[in-house]
Design a protein around this motif. Structure first.
Motif, PDB file in Angstrom:
ATOM      1  N   VAL A  56       1.053  -1.289  -0.128  1.00 36.51           N
ATOM      2  CA  VAL A  56       0.167   0.353  -0.012  1.00 36.51           C
ATOM      3  C   VAL A  56       0.883   1.268   0.044  1.00 36.51           C
ATOM      4  N   ALA A  57       0.450   2.643  -0.630  1.00 32.39           N
ATOM      5  CA  ALA A  57       0.860   3.664  -0.919  1.00 32.39           C
ATOM      6  C   ALA A  57      -0.095   4.817   0.525  1.00 32.39           C
ATOM      7  N   VAL A  58       1.196   4.920   1.658  1.00 32.78           N
ATOM      8  CA  VAL A  58       0.408   6.079   2.153  1.00 32.78           C
ATOM      9  C   VAL A  58       1.489   7.550   1.765  1.00 32.78           C
ATOM     10  N   LYS A  59       0.002   8.205   1.883  1.00 34.21           N
ATOM     11  CA  LYS A  59       1.180  10.191   1.977  1.00 34.21           C
ATOM     12  C   LYS A  59       0.303  10.221   2.888  1.00 34.21           C
ATOM     13  N   GLU A  60       2.024  11.065   3.580  1.00 33.17           N
ATOM     14  CA  GLU A  60       1.449  12.082   4.634  1.00 33.17           C
ATOM     15  C   GLU A  60       0.025  12.938   4.767  1.00 33.17           C
ATOM     16  N   VAL A  61      -0.679  13.111   6.200  1.00 33.31           N
ATOM     17  CA  VAL A  61      -1.286  14.245   6.228  1.00 33.31           C
ATOM     18  C   VAL A  61      -1.037  14.779   6.780  1.00 33.31           C
ATOM     19  N   HIS A  62      -1.209  16.262   6.801  1.00 37.77           N
ATOM     20  CA  HIS A  62      -0.875  17.290   8.331  1.00 37.77           C
ATOM     21  C   HIS A  62      -1.609  16.592   9.048  1.00 37.77           C
ATOM     22  N   ASN A  63      -1.213  16.598   9.817  1.00 40.61           N
ATOM     23  CA  ASN A  63      -1.907  16.111  11.316  1.00 40.61           C
ATOM     24  C   ASN A  63      -2.503  14.489  11.517  1.00 40.61           C
ATOM     25  N   GLY A  64      -2.232  13.783  10.577  1.00 37.99           N
ATOM     26  CA  GLY A  64      -2.817  12.483  10.325  1.00 37.99           C
ATOM     27  C   GLY A  64      -2.038  11.774  11.140  1.00 37.99           C
ATOM     28  N   ILE A  65      -2.775  11.336  12.191  1.00 39.89           N
ATOM     29  CA  ILE A  65      -1.892  10.491  13.521  1.00 39.89           C
ATOM     30  C   ILE A  65      -1.451   9.199  12.564  1.00 39.89           C
ATOM     31  N   PHE A  66      -2.329   8.336  12.002  1.00 40.82           N
ATOM     32  CA  PHE A  66      -1.763   7.239  11.509  1.00 40.82           C
ATOM     33  C   PHE A  66      -0.663   7.147  10.213  1.00 40.82           C
ATOM     34  N   SER A  67      -0.570   8.231   9.496  1.00 43.67           N
ATOM     35  CA  SER A  67      -0.043   8.399   7.609  1.00 43.67           C
ATOM     36  C   SER A  67       1.613   9.358   8.519  1.00 43.67           C
ATOM     37  N   ASN A  68       1.037   9.726   9.680  1.00 43.68           N
ATOM     38  CA  ASN A  68       2.557  10.239   9.990  1.00 43.68           C
ATOM     39  C   ASN A  68       3.925   9.299  10.644  1.00 43.68           C
ATOM     40  N   PHE A  69       2.569   8.204  11.387  1.00 44.25           N
ATOM     41  CA  PHE A  69       3.685   7.342  12.010  1.00 44.25           C
ATOM     42  C   PHE A  69       3.779   6.582  11.288  1.00 44.25           C
ATOM     43  N   ILE A  70       4.035   6.054  10.634  1.00 47.29           N
ATOM     44  CA  ILE A  70       3.853   5.394   8.615  1.00 47.29           C
ATOM     45  C   ILE A  70       4.835   6.098   8.214  1.00 47.29           C
ATOM     46  N   ASN A  71       4.448   6.867   8.034  1.00 47.61           N
ATOM     47  CA  ASN A  71       5.981   7.691   7.287  1.00 47.61           C
ATOM     48  C   ASN A  71       7.293   7.935   7.874  1.00 47.61           C
ATOM     49  N   LYS A  72       7.236   7.727   9.781  1.00 47.55           N
ATOM     50  CA  LYS A  72       8.822   8.546  10.085  1.00 47.55           C
ATOM     51  C   LYS A  72       8.533   7.449  11.553  1.00 47.55           C
ATOM     52  N   GLU A  73       7.685   6.685  11.482  1.00 46.59           N
ATOM     53  CA  GLU A  73       8.348   5.629  12.614  1.00 46.59           C
ATOM     54  C   GLU A  73       8.335   4.400  12.488  1.00 46.59           C
ATOM     55  N   LEU A  74       7.887   4.123  11.537  1.00 51.46           N
ATOM     56  CA  LEU A  74       6.756   2.458  11.303  1.00 51.46           C
ATOM     57  C   LEU A  74       8.312   1.958  10.639  1.00 51.46           C
ATOM     58  N   LYS A  75       9.013   0.637  11.663  1.00 50.80           N
ATOM     59  CA  LYS A  75       9.870  -0.116  10.979  1.00 50.80           C
ATOM     60  C   LYS A  75       9.222  -1.511  10.184  1.00 50.80           C
ATOM     61  N   VAL A  76      10.490  -1.586   9.612  1.00 51.88           N
ATOM     62  CA  VAL A  76      10.350  -3.140   8.791  1.00 51.88           C
ATOM     63  C   VAL A  76      10.619  -4.446  10.122  1.00 51.88           C
ATOM     64  N   GLY A  77      10.053  -5.326  10.538  1.00 52.66           N
ATOM     65  CA  GLY A  77      10.068  -5.937  10.980  1.00 52.66           C
ATOM     66  C   GLY A  77       8.784  -5.838  11.856  1.00 52.66           C
ATOM     67  N   GLU A  78       8.408  -4.761  12.187  1.00 54.06           N
ATOM     68  CA  GLU A  78       7.725  -4.193  12.684  1.00 54.06           C
ATOM     69  C   GLU A  78       5.878  -4.790  12.297  1.00 54.06           C
ATOM     70  N   VAL A  79       4.760  -5.261  13.918  1.00 56.35           N
ATOM     71  CA  VAL A  79       3.436  -6.012  13.418  1.00 56.35           C
ATOM     72  C   VAL A  79       2.317  -5.213  13.218  1.00 56.35           C
ATOM     73  N   LEU A  80       1.953  -5.031  12.335  1.00 56.51           N
ATOM     74  CA  LEU A  80       0.684  -4.345  11.981  1.00 56.51           C
ATOM     75  C   LEU A  80      -1.034  -4.758  12.094  1.00 56.51           C
ATOM     76  N   LYS A  81      -1.710  -4.080  12.660  1.00 57.22           N
ATOM     77  CA  LYS A  81      -3.036  -5.121  12.568  1.00 57.22           C
ATOM     78  C   LYS A  81      -3.186  -4.611  11.092  1.00 57.22           C
TER      79      LYS A  81
END
Length: 154
Positions: A73-98
């Motif tokens: 999936v492609a995730v574009k960062e959204v201003h003040n977007g909690i989820f999109s900011n997390f994916i773009n800035k913090e998510l790491k390979v190997g992490e588990v998502l629901k």
């Protein structure tokens, strides 16, 4: 119809633009039937965030095609977007998502015997499901052709 959430590991993260990443989740063999998808569908992710009472769910269009046997999936960062900011800035390979199984009705039934001309329109991040659709049309219907009209801001 309610679906269960499944724990899927992040297999790849690729920075596509300054404000967009693609993430690929690993779907184990025992879940591949549950996660079969049609071109143009989406995945819904759920996560608990600190300071937020309820878990947040966000849906992102698959940009991979069923024929690729990848869930990307492609995730574009959204201003003040909690989820999109997390994916773009913090998510790491190997992490588990629901993740919920694929959903959505933004597709057309394909047939290898078809010789059609498809005309597709997209703008901005709306290109994401269109990429999946284009890939699958070209794979399943080699005699068909596609015209794409796409607009984006500079």
């Amino acid at each position: 119809m309610a679906h269960d959430l499944y724990d899927l590991q992040v297999k790849e993260i690729n920075r596509e633009t300054e404000d967009c990443v693609t993430i690929t989740v690993d779907v184990p063999a025992e879940l591949q039937k549950t996660f079969q998808f049609q071109q143009g569908q989406y995945l819904t992710f759920e996560r608990h965030f600190d300071g937020v009472a309820e878990p947040i769910r966000r849906s992102y269009s698959l940009c991979s095609a069923p024929s690729e046997n990848k869930w990307k999936v492609a995730v574009k960062e959204v201003h003040n977007g909690i989820f999109s900011n997390f994916i773009n800035k913090e998510l790491k390979v190997g992490e588990v998502l629901k993740v919920l199984p694929p959903d959505g009705r933004f597709f057309v039934k394909l047939d290898p015997a078809h010789h059609k001309q498809y005309v597709l329109f997209a703008a901005g991040s709306g290109i994401t499901p269109i990429i999946s659709i284009i890939k699958e049309i070209l794979f399943v219907e080699p005699k068909s052709s596609i015209i794409l009209f796409y607009g984006n801001q500079i």
